[in-house]
Design a protein around this motif. Structure first.
Motif, PDB file in Angstrom:
ATOM      1  N   ALA A  56       8.833 -27.372  19.024  1.00  7.65           N
ATOM      2  CA  ALA A  56       9.091 -27.256  20.463  1.00  7.65           C
ATOM      3  C   ALA A  56      10.592 -27.343  20.708  1.00  7.65           C
ATOM      4  O   ALA A  56      11.237 -28.307  20.315  1.00  7.65           O
ATOM      5  CB  ALA A  56       8.380 -28.354  21.229  1.00  7.65           C
ATOM      6  N   LEU A  66       7.727 -22.774  22.489  1.00  5.98           N
ATOM      7  CA  LEU A  66       6.711 -23.590  21.833  1.00  5.98           C
ATOM      8  C   LEU A  66       6.046 -22.754  20.746  1.00  5.98           C
ATOM      9  O   LEU A  66       5.467 -21.702  21.031  1.00  5.98           O
ATOM     10  CB  LEU A  66       5.672 -24.072  22.849  1.00  5.98           C
ATOM     11  CG  LEU A  66       6.216 -24.741  24.115  1.00  5.98           C
ATOM     12  CD1 LEU A  66       5.069 -25.119  25.039  1.00  5.98           C
ATOM     13  CD2 LEU A  66       7.065 -25.954  23.776  1.00  5.98           C
ATOM     14  N   HIS A 114       1.122 -28.924  22.463  1.00  4.34           N
ATOM     15  CA  HIS A 114       2.490 -29.330  22.795  1.00  4.34           C
ATOM     16  C   HIS A 114       2.514 -30.216  24.043  1.00  4.34           C
ATOM     17  O   HIS A 114       3.286 -31.176  24.119  1.00  4.34           O
ATOM     18  CB  HIS A 114       3.368 -28.099  23.014  1.00  4.34           C
ATOM     19  CG  HIS A 114       3.850 -27.467  21.743  1.00  4.34           C
ATOM     20  ND1 HIS A 114       4.792 -28.067  20.940  1.00  4.34           N
ATOM     21  CD2 HIS A 114       3.520 -26.286  21.140  1.00  4.34           C
ATOM     22  CE1 HIS A 114       5.030 -27.287  19.896  1.00  4.34           C
ATOM     23  NE2 HIS A 114       4.273 -26.208  19.990  1.00  4.34           N
TER      24      HIS A 114
END
Length: 248
Positions: A56, A66, A114
């Protein structure tokens, strides 16, 4: 008149802001600072989750990238990339065309991992609607309970999902979270902390993942069900080999 200073002091004490009167926004703001999540927006974070590599890259101007990388037995090395420009897939370093429906599924999958990895970062996004629920005590620790919903505009495809975060009243750290979802016939999940680690001042948390034994258990009461052993452990949410670089 000699009692006036005492009365004035009592007045000042009564006017002092109480931790119990914090708003949902204030609780989230404190949680973000306490967990170091305020650093996430200017960092590169790498970790592994279930045999896949996640990267990320986020910058203060709002730009993000991401990535999820893994090896597929049939296709080879896959990179799924979600950024401000949308979603794209690379196979062995070459752009690979996927139809829109599959692209949405893959995009949501990458974003979900994420998103959860850096909570409470993201809880001040424009689409987030926060509401303070009655406080709770779990395993002898007092918590604020903050409900999070999303506006349809900017809330993504799963904007109808509902989240609750248990944030410690003393340390302002998220130890538990729960959510209800509508995809795949819907359901509820509860996550309880099993490990925490600090990397460059950012707190990362591994969770045990549960579901209610009784579907009728409400999301707001799922913490009570957890204490009564009325939840079934499904899996563990473990981030491994975490690396953090704070960008200049």
């Amino acid at each position: 008149m000699k009692y006036l200073p005492i009365l004035f002091l009592a007045f000042l004490i009564s006017c002092k802001p109480s931790e119990n009167k914090l708003t949902a926004q204030q609780v989230i703001d404190k949680a973000i600072i306490s967990s170091g999540s305020d650093k996430v927006g200017n960092s590169e974070i790498n970790f592994e989750f279930r045999d896949k590599k996640y990267i990320a890259n986020r910058k203060p101007n709002g730009s993000f990238k991401l990535t999820r990388k893994y090896k597929d037995e049939k296709l080879g090395f896959i990179s799924d990339i979600l950024s401000n420009d949308g979603f794209r897939r690379l196979v062995n370093g070459v752009p690979y065309q996927v139809n829109d429906s599959i692209s949405n599924i893959l995009s949501n999958s990458v974003n979900s991992v994420h998103y959860f990895s850096v909570l409470p970062f993201g809880l001040n996004d424009k689409a987030v609607i926060k509401k303070l629920l009655p406080s709770a005590t779990v395993k002898g620790k007092e918590y604020y309970k903050v409900q999070v919903t999303f506006s349809e505009n900017g809330g993504g495809e799963d904007f109808e999902d509902v989240f609750i975060y248990w944030i410690g009243k003393q340390d302002f750290l998220v130890d538990y979270l729960a959510y209800s979802y509508h995809t795949n016939d819907g359901g509820k999940r509860f996550r309880a902390i099993n490990k925490e680690v600090l990397k460059n001042g950012i707190r990362f948390v591994n969770y045990d993942n549960y579901k209610p034994l009784n579907k009728e258990i409400s999301l707001t009461d799922i913490d009570k069900a957890f204490e009564k052993n009325e939840l079934k452990k499904l899996s563990e949410i473990n981030l491994e080999n975490i690396e953090v670089q704070i960008l200049e």
